[in-house]
Design a protein around this motif. Structure first.
Motif, mmCIF file in Angstrom:
data_model
loop_
_atom_site.group_PDB
_atom_site.id
_atom_site.type_symbol
_atom_site.label_atom_id
_atom_site.label_comp_id
_atom_site.label_asym_id
_atom_site.label_seq_id
_atom_site.Cartn_x
_atom_site.Cartn_y
_atom_site.Cartn_z
ATOM 1 N N TRP A 56 -16.460 -34.658 -10.327
ATOM 2 C CA TRP A 56 -15.495 -35.678 -9.927
ATOM 3 C C TRP A 56 -15.123 -35.532 -8.456
ATOM 4 N N GLU A 57 -14.971 -34.304 -7.986
ATOM 5 C CA GLU A 57 -14.603 -34.090 -6.581
ATOM 6 C C GLU A 57 -15.734 -34.513 -5.647
ATOM 7 N N ARG A 58 -16.969 -34.265 -6.046
ATOM 8 C CA ARG A 58 -18.125 -34.605 -5.217
ATOM 9 C C ARG A 58 -18.422 -36.110 -5.277
ATOM 10 N N HIS A 59 -18.107 -36.724 -6.425
ATOM 11 C CA HIS A 59 -18.444 -38.144 -6.617
ATOM 12 C C HIS A 59 -17.238 -38.908 -7.180
ATOM 13 N N PRO A 60 -16.209 -39.110 -6.367
ATOM 14 C CA PRO A 60 -15.004 -39.805 -6.855
ATOM 15 C C PRO A 60 -15.249 -41.258 -7.234
ATOM 16 N N GLU A 61 -16.373 -41.834 -6.785
ATOM 17 C CA GLU A 61 -16.699 -43.221 -7.102
ATOM 18 C C GLU A 61 -17.313 -43.376 -8.490
ATOM 19 N N LEU A 62 -17.566 -42.274 -9.170
ATOM 20 C CA LEU A 62 -18.210 -42.283 -10.483
ATOM 21 C C LEU A 62 -17.374 -43.026 -11.537
ATOM 22 N N VAL A 63 -18.055 -43.870 -12.320
ATOM 23 C CA VAL A 63 -17.417 -44.543 -13.458
ATOM 24 C C VAL A 63 -18.312 -44.342 -14.677
ATOM 25 N N PRO A 64 -17.948 -43.430 -15.577
ATOM 26 C CA PRO A 64 -18.747 -43.219 -16.794
ATOM 27 C C PRO A 64 -18.161 -43.988 -17.980
ATOM 28 N N MET A 105 -20.048 -51.615 -21.639
ATOM 29 C CA MET A 105 -19.617 -50.951 -22.861
ATOM 30 C C MET A 105 -19.274 -51.962 -23.949
ATOM 31 N N ALA A 106 -18.676 -53.083 -23.567
ATOM 32 C CA ALA A 106 -18.387 -54.137 -24.549
ATOM 33 C C ALA A 106 -19.682 -54.710 -25.104
ATOM 34 N N ARG A 126 -15.269 -45.706 -24.857
ATOM 35 C CA ARG A 126 -14.230 -45.677 -23.832
ATOM 36 C C ARG A 126 -14.858 -45.562 -22.456
ATOM 37 N N VAL A 127 -14.257 -46.230 -21.499
ATOM 38 C CA VAL A 127 -14.612 -46.023 -20.098
ATOM 39 C C VAL A 127 -13.762 -44.864 -19.606
ATOM 40 N N LEU A 128 -14.380 -43.870 -18.993
ATOM 41 C CA LEU A 128 -13.678 -42.654 -18.586
ATOM 42 C C LEU A 128 -13.229 -42.727 -17.135
ATOM 43 N N THR A 129 -12.179 -41.992 -16.841
ATOM 44 C CA THR A 129 -11.674 -41.859 -15.474
ATOM 45 C C THR A 129 -11.420 -40.387 -15.203
ATOM 46 N N ARG A 130 -11.149 -40.060 -13.970
ATOM 47 C CA ARG A 130 -10.895 -38.660 -13.637
ATOM 48 C C ARG A 130 -9.670 -38.129 -14.371
ATOM 49 N N SER A 131 -8.658 -38.965 -14.555
ATOM 50 C CA SER A 131 -7.441 -38.513 -15.239
ATOM 51 C C SER A 131 -7.601 -38.512 -16.758
ATOM 52 N N LYS A 132 -8.547 -39.309 -17.261
ATOM 53 C CA LYS A 132 -8.837 -39.346 -18.697
ATOM 54 C C LYS A 132 -10.342 -39.148 -18.863
ATOM 55 N N ALA A 133 -10.772 -37.924 -18.575
ATOM 56 C CA ALA A 133 -12.193 -37.639 -18.421
ATOM 57 C C ALA A 133 -12.866 -37.097 -19.671
#
Length: 234
Positions: free
Chosen positions: A10-18, A201-202, A220-227
């Protein structure tokens, strides 16, 4: 069991959307031909005016691969490889209904989608940097050790289920005729990744439900805070 990305990723790739989807109750008898053809047509339409390497989704992955020291024309993310095959051969590989469906979704959205047999994963699955001690099983039966610092999908037993991030999956957790539960992971890095991942995802939930009406699934779409994505053990 949990799926997640390490803090370092996450720190190296903050633009990531999993995005992650768990499905239980799949079988090899499902018919997905019409779905695959429809999704493949969507991908082909995008390729009518652009090569796969010109798509923003692919360009973002190419940039990441270059930063990892990987030559983008030698090591391609999974969605680029699928689009390249579709452009050259006018069809996608047919392996298993779930894999075929996920490959078609990946091509349609130009976003890598990985599918893992949950029964073959030991404990939690994490996308992280390799230590060099992990083992990776190829489809030809060889055992490799990912390089130190390489991005891998690793379980708690030290098995690498994918190498070079979205480049190549392992035979160990490949979906087979006996698979009943699977973890599906999609990852994007381009500017519209957040919006596109939700749409993907839908679409994936809809396509899986159409092919396996009795299957149970969660996504679920994940975020850094809900990873962390929790899913049942097989």
């Amino acid at each position: 069991m949990f799926f997640s990305h390490s803090i370092d990723i996450w720190e190296r790739h903050p633009e990531l959307v999993p995005g992650a989807l768990f499905v239980q109750g799949i079988h090899k008898k499902a018919s997905v031909g019409a779905q695959v053809e429809r999704l493949s047509a969507m991908a082909t339409a995008r390729l009518a005016n652009h090569t796969e390497s010109e798509l923003p989704e692919i360009q973002a992955w190419r940039a990441v691969f270059a930063k990892m020291g990987l030559k983008p024309t030698k090591y391609r993310c999974a969605s680029e490889a699928l689009l390249r095959r579709l452009r050259k051969e006018n069809e996608l590989p047919r392996l298993h209904p779930l894999v075929d469906l996920c490959n078609a979704v990946s091509a349609a959205f130009a976003i890598p989608v990985a599918v893992f047999d949950v029964a073959k994963i030991s404990g939690d699955l994490e996308v992280r940097f390799a230590t060099g001690t992990e083992t990776y099983e190829t489809f030809s039966g060889e055992v490799e050790h990912p390089e130190v610092g390489e991005v891998i999908f690793a379980d708690q037993s030290g098995k690498a289920h994918a190498r070079r991030w979205t480049n190549r999956q392992s035979s160990r957790s490949a979906v087979s005729a006996s698979t009943t539960s699977a973890l599906i992971v999609a990852e994007a890095l381009h500017d519209m990744a957040s919006q596109d991942m939700r749409t993907l995802m839908a679409a994936l939930m809809h396509e899986v439900a159409a092919a396996w009406p009795e299957a149970l699934s969660k996504a679920r779409v994940l975020t850094r805070s809900k990873a962390r994505f929790e899913f049942p053990a097989a």
